[in-house]
Design an enzyme around this catalytic site. Sequence first.
Site, mmCIF file in Angstrom:
data_model
loop_
_atom_site.group_PDB
_atom_site.id
_atom_site.type_symbol
_atom_site.label_atom_id
_atom_site.label_comp_id
_atom_site.label_asym_id
_atom_site.label_seq_id
_atom_site.Cartn_x
_atom_site.Cartn_y
_atom_site.Cartn_z
ATOM 1 N N HIS A 410 0.822 -1.211 0.000
ATOM 2 C CA HIS A 410 0.000 0.000 0.000
ATOM 3 C C HIS A 410 0.858 1.264 0.000
ATOM 4 O O HIS A 410 2.055 1.244 0.314
ATOM 5 C CB HIS A 410 -0.960 0.008 1.201
ATOM 6 N N CYS A 429 2.666 -5.239 6.871
ATOM 7 C CA CYS A 429 2.387 -4.880 5.485
ATOM 8 C C CYS A 429 3.594 -4.173 4.873
ATOM 9 O O CYS A 429 4.519 -3.772 5.576
ATOM 10 C CB CYS A 429 1.155 -3.984 5.400
#
Length: 501
Positions: A410, A429
């Site tokens: 992301h 992440c």
Amino acid sequence: MKACLFILLLFPGLSLNAQLPRQTGRMEDAGVRVFYQKTGGKPVWLTTGGRQNFDLFAAYLREAARLGLNKEDYGPALTTALADSSYKIPTAADSLHIDSVITATVIRFFSDVAYGHLVKLPVKYNGLPALQNTGIDIAAKLADNLLSGQFSYFLPSVEPSDTAYMAVKNCIAALYPIVMDTAFKEVPVTSLKADSSNAPLLLRLRQIGISDSLPGAGKVSLSARIRQAQRLFNMLDDGVLREPFLKALNVPLTYRLLELNNALNQLRWLHQYKKEAPVVLVNIPSTGLVFYQEGKPVLYSRVITGKKSTPTPTLGSDITEVVLFPYWTVPNRIAVRELLPQIKKDRQYLVDNQFEILDKKGHIVPPSTIDWNSLGGNNFPYVIRQNTGCDNSLGIVKLNFYSPFGVYLHDTPGKALFMLQQRFFSHGCVRVEEAVQLAHLLLDKEAAAMIALEAKGSQPDQRPVIFRVPVTTYVFILYNTAWTDATGQVRFYEDVYRENN
């Protein structure tokens, strides 16, 4: 197995487990059958016409370490005995037995050259199809190659044509003879003096290939050599000796070779997937991402990966969606451990950070109606969700793929962290500096244009827009402490997660 027993009778000093090639699996047996079906079932290695091919393979085996392989995995005793003619084969039947064992060994060796010698998969989760028929494929190519008299070209024909692969291979080729030199010894560098009196430092710089002179350029200053070594270890290149730099210098070179071997074999494995589809590749220790199309790198991006306490998992999957203006649904462990204490201290924290509260059915709950002080780790029946926009923790773009770890790639509003040398800050992440550009490359022109247009005028109340990735695109997150950087140079990175201990 009969062939192995037969050869033990011929070489009574050999150990089946230690000296001979490991027993072939069904795929290798199938490969041997395919090979002899193509060659007519006759011996091909020790015949008058095939001897030079066998001698070339024996030479490859002797130099297996330069290819990131261990010759002991390929039963070198038999090959050596046959190569130096210390054993004469009695009968034609015996010759066929031995020929089949050589063939199985050759297939296995070149399969490892092409696909990588991996004790286990380099990822904790692989949602992609396993590489299929590797031994059979190599066997068929090998037979065709021998029949056409092109065996001397076979090794380069099955190696990956990849710049990162060649860089790592060349690094092994440079380091291996230094380690194997009879005069080589490990002398620890203990002094922080950056001058000519620090003899262990000067020795170590030479051992890692950093010379005090360059062709046509004359002498290179010690400070410049130290800075070059600091870049090799992904450190601040200011020429000043510090303890972390000495620690990296003092890692045994035999261990550095193991790191390089591991990287080379993972690059072989990865290369096969790069031939099938575009690949997004993240290497955790180097905190870098490369996007490959048709096997060629088209985008490099710095990334931020997980902290030591919340490491990013290794995986293989395929990217299915690009989400523009994603919500951030806060994982329960983060909500309870990190956000809840902040909320208890200051109710304004939710408003300031654009968080909203959902019940288990997904309905929005006014924060003022919740008794926050009664909540804790074992009592938190809510979901915290951050609204979309540039200040969202996921930025404006999120790339989805399946894994059992609940991680994804992301964007992020915290761009300043990308400027740091060490970038291990996430909860697992992967934050991508060039996330928007990567999204453009993954999508068709219309979707990419929409992302570019919407991103420019993004507002906090934008709703998520989901785009399907039109072309199968693999994503790999790997862990290699020896890897190439954005310039294609091999670097050695800190083993942040202590995976190599």
